[in-house]
Design an enzyme around this catalytic site. Structure first.
Site, PDB file in Angstrom:
ATOM      1  N   ILE A  63     -11.687 -38.979  20.194  1.00 27.95           N
ATOM      2  CA  ILE A  63     -10.886 -39.959  19.446  1.00 27.95           C
ATOM      3  C   ILE A  63      -9.589 -39.796  18.868  1.00 27.95           C
ATOM      4  O   ILE A  63      -8.845 -40.576  18.135  1.00 27.95           O
ATOM      5  CB  ILE A  63     -11.610 -41.157  18.627  1.00 27.95           C
ATOM      6  N   ASP A  66      -1.660 -36.219  -0.158  1.00 24.93           N
ATOM      7  CA  ASP A  66      -1.240 -36.606   1.524  1.00 24.93           C
ATOM      8  C   ASP A  66      -1.494 -37.856   1.358  1.00 24.93           C
ATOM      9  O   ASP A  66      -2.244 -38.224   2.491  1.00 24.93           O
ATOM     10  CB  ASP A  66      -1.932 -35.815   2.643  1.00 24.93           C
TER      11      ASP A  66
END
Length: 669
Positions: free
Chosen positions: A351, A470
């Protein structure tokens, strides 16, 4: 009489400050029409639930009707509840949930001694953590005269003891006996006792029960530390503690002895002093009687302080020792288990893909779906990023953070196993014109609040101070109810107890989300995460990427500067995503834009910390400072010219993937 006088002030405080911790009715998921087939089935099964629970030893799990109008239901009482009390509680809860949730397909409630839940989908055997509710008393524990440090220690011990007892308990064969229940007590002072009660639905596993209870205790501690009592309710578990017994759950509990008193005074000599010295001796005796207890108390406090400091020091050392993650046996999966879960890492289960490896969808033999992050064997940074992420995330328990279930470290294989989050990542919906409409204003506002609470936990409420470094839309996953979960801790850094910032020559992150001081000088702190959060809020409101404004003209504009221009021109609502339409509160949207602009101020000192941000988001009466011009970012090329080693993080995913944010790719510019 002394006992009554000592207890009375605490009791009066409860009468004055008690904010009921009785569970509310939680309504969620889809809607049904009144008097529809589903509604009639729901009423029917709720009307007979009380008799079914009492006739099935205190727990009843069933379904009624035919698909798609079938109703699934749970009802249970705490062990030891008398049949008539259980029946009354279930009936009252059924009536209340029916009234409070007149058109919702899913709902649950946990009153004092029972639980009722219904849904249009089967939930038997599944751990369901959301939606949750945290309740607490308005009074502070210090109002009772209790030392907060002593209270924290006793409270934590009581919570851990109750979690262990509940998650390991099993039916004892008594009337209405059920597993996953515990009621424990702890002496706070000679005259004050703490009471804790925890329960999971008996259809979940022992491990899931333990996780549910630990998460709930962590949520309460993050929200309401220092209060006089409270509760956290979830579809699969319940946690409550108080300074008085409740729900009849403590009648058969053995009470612990009171905490030890001060050391006894030295024995008095039986030899009478000379008559001429009796006056002086009397004075000396009085002085000794006063001074000795004071000295004993002071010595005890000093010892306690030293022990606490040593304990904190030990915990810090222990955390750093866990960098060698092979010692974390409780989280470790075998490679064979992971292979079986992913069908030997088949392409059909992939995925996501990035510079550090691939992400696969898998299913463990025990039932739950998982996201498996397999690091590339050729990645130069893979081992360090793997260690960092495994050590950090395994210690984090919060509903707005992705949950690490475990890892595998065998030979060259380095694998992280996460909970599976079905709704992909925020950017999948936010920046796709065909998907933006699924994010109405209510969902966007809830996502902003959830992200803020997750960052607050990282910065302040977890036992470690963690800077994510991040934060971006692709690193925010959305669960089945579109609740946000912060993911990807490969760049995160731990701060020491008194540390407020750190420096690095290797700038790692995503251009556009970096604060100016981090992008240009390598300085990162909680305030650099706040800057990233501000950019993220502007993206959520506008439905546009920060980078989408680059190269439009020669002004060097980006989303931050565009929002600032609109704000300065008195038209901030022009920033709002048109796909939202008119279904939003203009004051709420304007306030969010205002908060975002405060978060992206050039000077870190001008940016608010997360507690203040949460207050701004939740209280319309909080006064906000006037924002100044935001910090302007340089391009990656400019950074390289300044001699800074710059690494940008991007995310890549397979078309139609489930989880875009589970892997982060890094490459040199």
């Amino acid at each position: 009489m002394k006992l009554k006088i000592s207890f009375l002030p605490t009791f009066l405080i409860f009468l004055i400050s008690l904010d009921s911790v009785t569970a509310q009715e939680i309504c969620f998921s889809g809607f049904f029409k009144p008097n529809s087939t589903y509604d009639l089935n729901r009423r029917q099964i709720l009307s007979t639930l009380s008799s079914n629970v009492t006739s099935h030893n205190g727990f009843f799990n069933s379904k009624f009707g035919q698909a798609p109008n079938r109703v699934f239901i749970n009802g249970m009482c705490i062990p030891g509840t008398k049949p008539e009390t259980c029946s009354d509680c279930i009936k009252g809860a059924s009536d209340k949930i029916s009234e409070s949730c007149p058109n919702k397909t899913d709902a649950y409630t946990w009153p004092d001694c029972c639980m009722v839940r219904y849904s249009n989908v089967s939930f038997s055997g599944s751990l369901v953590m959301e939606p949750s509710e945290t309740l607490y008393h308005t009074g502070d524990i210090e109002d009772t005269g209790t030392n907060l440090t002593v209270f924290d220690r006793i409270w934590e011990e009581l919570m851990l003891r109750t979690i262990t007892a509940a998650s390991l308990s099993s039916s004892n064969g008594s009337s209405f006996g059920q597993k996953y229940f515990a009621a424990e007590v702890a002496s706070l002072t000679t005259f004050q006792t703490m009471y804790a009660m925890m329960q999971c639905t008996p259809d979940v596993s022992s491990k899931d029960c333990e996780f549910c209870l630990k998460t709930s205790v962590g949520d309460y501690e993050s929200c309401c530390r220092g209060k006089q009592g409270g509760a956290v309710i979830r579809p699969s578990c319940f946690v409550r503690w108080d300074l008085y017994p409740y729900a009849g759950a403590f009648e058969n509990v053995t009470f612990p002895p009171p905490p030890p008193q001060s050391l006894p005074q030295p024995p008095v000599s039986l030899i009478p002093p000379p008559v001429s010295d009796r006056a002086n001796t009397t004075i000396k005796g009085i002085i000794v009687a006063i001074v000795v207890p004071i000295i004993v108390i002071l010595v005890s406090l000093v010892v306690l302080l030293v022990v606490c400091r040593r304990k904190k020091s030990y915990k810090t050392t222990e955390v750093q020792a866990t960098d060698e993650i092979t010692t974390t046996h409780s989280l470790q999966f075998s490679f064979k288990t992971i292979e079986a879960a992913t069908d030997k890492f088949s392409d059909s289960n992939m995925i996501g893909r990035g510079g550090f490896g691939e992400v696969y969808r898998g299913k463990l033999s025990s039932g739950p779906e998982v996201a498996v992050k397999r690091l590339s064997k050729t990645s130069g940074q893979g081992a360090e990023e793997f260690k960092n992420e495994a050590v950090l995330v395994s210690k984090l328990q919060h509903k707005n953070l992705v949950r690490l279930l475990g890892f595998c470290l065998e030979g060259e294989e380095k694998i992280l196993v996460y909970e599976f989050v079905p709704n992909k990542s925020l950017d999948y919906f936010l920046f796709d014109p065909a998907k933006q409409g699924e994010l109405d204003w209510t969902r966007r506002y809830n996502i902003i609040g959830g992200i803020a609470r997750g960052i607050l936990y990282l910065h302040q409420d977890s036992r470690l101070t963690i800077i994510h470094r991040d934060l971006k839309a692709s690193n925010i996953l959305l669960d089945a109810d579109m609740n946000p979960k912060i993911a990807d801790f490969g760049m995160a850094r731990i701060f020491g107890v008194d540390q407020s910032q750190a420096n690095t020559r290797r700038i790692a992150g995503t251009f556009g989300y970096m604060s100016p001081e981090y992008a240009m000088r390598g300085h990162f702190s909680m305030k650099s995460d706040v800057y990233s959060f501000g950019v993220l809020v502007l993206e959520i409101i506008s439905g546009k990427k920060n980078s989408s404004f680059y190269n439009i003209d020669d002004s060097g504009s980006n989303l931050v500067t565009h929002a600032w221009r609109l704000w300065r021109n008195g038209s901030p609502l022009e920033l709002v995503d048109p796909t939202i339409g008119e279904s939003y509160q203009s004051s709420e949207a304007t306030r969010c834009i205002h908060i975002a602009l405060l978060c992206v101020q050039e000077d870190p000192a001008d940016r608010p910390l997360l507690p203040a941000i949460i207050m701004m988001l939740t209280s319309s009466t909080t006064t906000l400072h006037v924002p100044r011009a935001p910090g302007f970012c340089l391009s990656g090329r400019d950074l390289e010219q300044d001699g800074v080693e710059y690494t940008e993080s991007t995310s890549r995913s397979i078309p139609g993937s489930i989880n875009d944010a589970s892997i982060t790719e890094f490459y040199p510019r």
